[in-house]
Design a protein around this motif. Structure first.
Motif, PDB file in Angstrom:
ATOM      1  N   SER A  22       0.883  -1.359   0.103  1.00  0.00           N
ATOM      2  CA  SER A  22      -0.005   0.065  -0.101  1.00  0.00           C
ATOM      3  C   SER A  22       1.022   1.254   0.080  1.00  0.00           C
ATOM      4  O   SER A  22       0.494   2.275  -0.744  1.00  0.00           O
ATOM      5  N   ASP A  26       0.870   3.563  -3.259  1.00  0.00           N
ATOM      6  CA  ASP A  26       0.241   4.901  -2.465  1.00  0.00           C
ATOM      7  C   ASP A  26      -1.170   4.829  -2.635  1.00  0.00           C
ATOM      8  O   ASP A  26      -2.024   5.708  -3.102  1.00  0.00           O
ATOM      9  N   LYS A  27      -1.700   3.730  -2.075  1.00  0.00           N
ATOM     10  CA  LYS A  27      -3.158   3.429  -2.042  1.00  0.00           C
ATOM     11  C   LYS A  27      -3.421   2.686  -0.560  1.00  0.00           C
ATOM     12  O   LYS A  27      -2.414   2.293   0.164  1.00  0.00           O
ATOM     13  N   CYS A  28      -4.612   2.973   0.000  1.00  0.00           N
ATOM     14  CA  CYS A  28      -4.737   2.342   1.217  1.00  0.00           C
ATOM     15  C   CYS A  28      -4.697   0.892   1.132  1.00  0.00           C
ATOM     16  O   CYS A  28      -5.087   0.125   0.279  1.00  0.00           O
ATOM     17  N   SER A  31      -7.930  -0.794  -0.372  1.00  0.00           N
ATOM     18  CA  SER A  31      -7.770  -0.868  -1.865  1.00  0.00           C
ATOM     19  C   SER A  31      -6.943  -1.935  -2.439  1.00  0.00           C
ATOM     20  O   SER A  31      -7.510  -2.481  -3.354  1.00  0.00           O
TER      21      SER A  31
END
Length: 72
Positions: A22, A26-28, A31
């Motif tokens: 993540s 750069d994603k939660c 996601s």
């Protein structure tokens, strides 16, 4: 291959913790989990247990050209 992450059948796998993945993309985390589940559901990712208290081994499948050329 450079990390010698090869199973007894000669298949290369990844070890990539959800949290680290993540951060890298750069994603939660939710996601990332959703995306991994989608890949798993369509057969492009296989997750195998690495053993007790060890991370899962992720096998990424790459579709062949023949699959891409089949009519939908």
């Amino acid at each position: 291959r450079k990390n010698s992450w090869i199973d007894k059948y000669g298949n290369v796998y990844l070890i990539f913790p959800i949290e680290e993945l993540s951060v890298q993309i750069d994603k939660c985390k939710s996601s990332v989990k959703t995306a991994l589940k989608e890949l798993d559901d369509v057969g492009l990712l296989v997750r195998r247990s690495g053993g007790f208290s060890k991370p899962n081994h992720l096998y990424v499948k790459i579709p062949s050209d023949e699959i891409g050329l089949q009519p939908v």
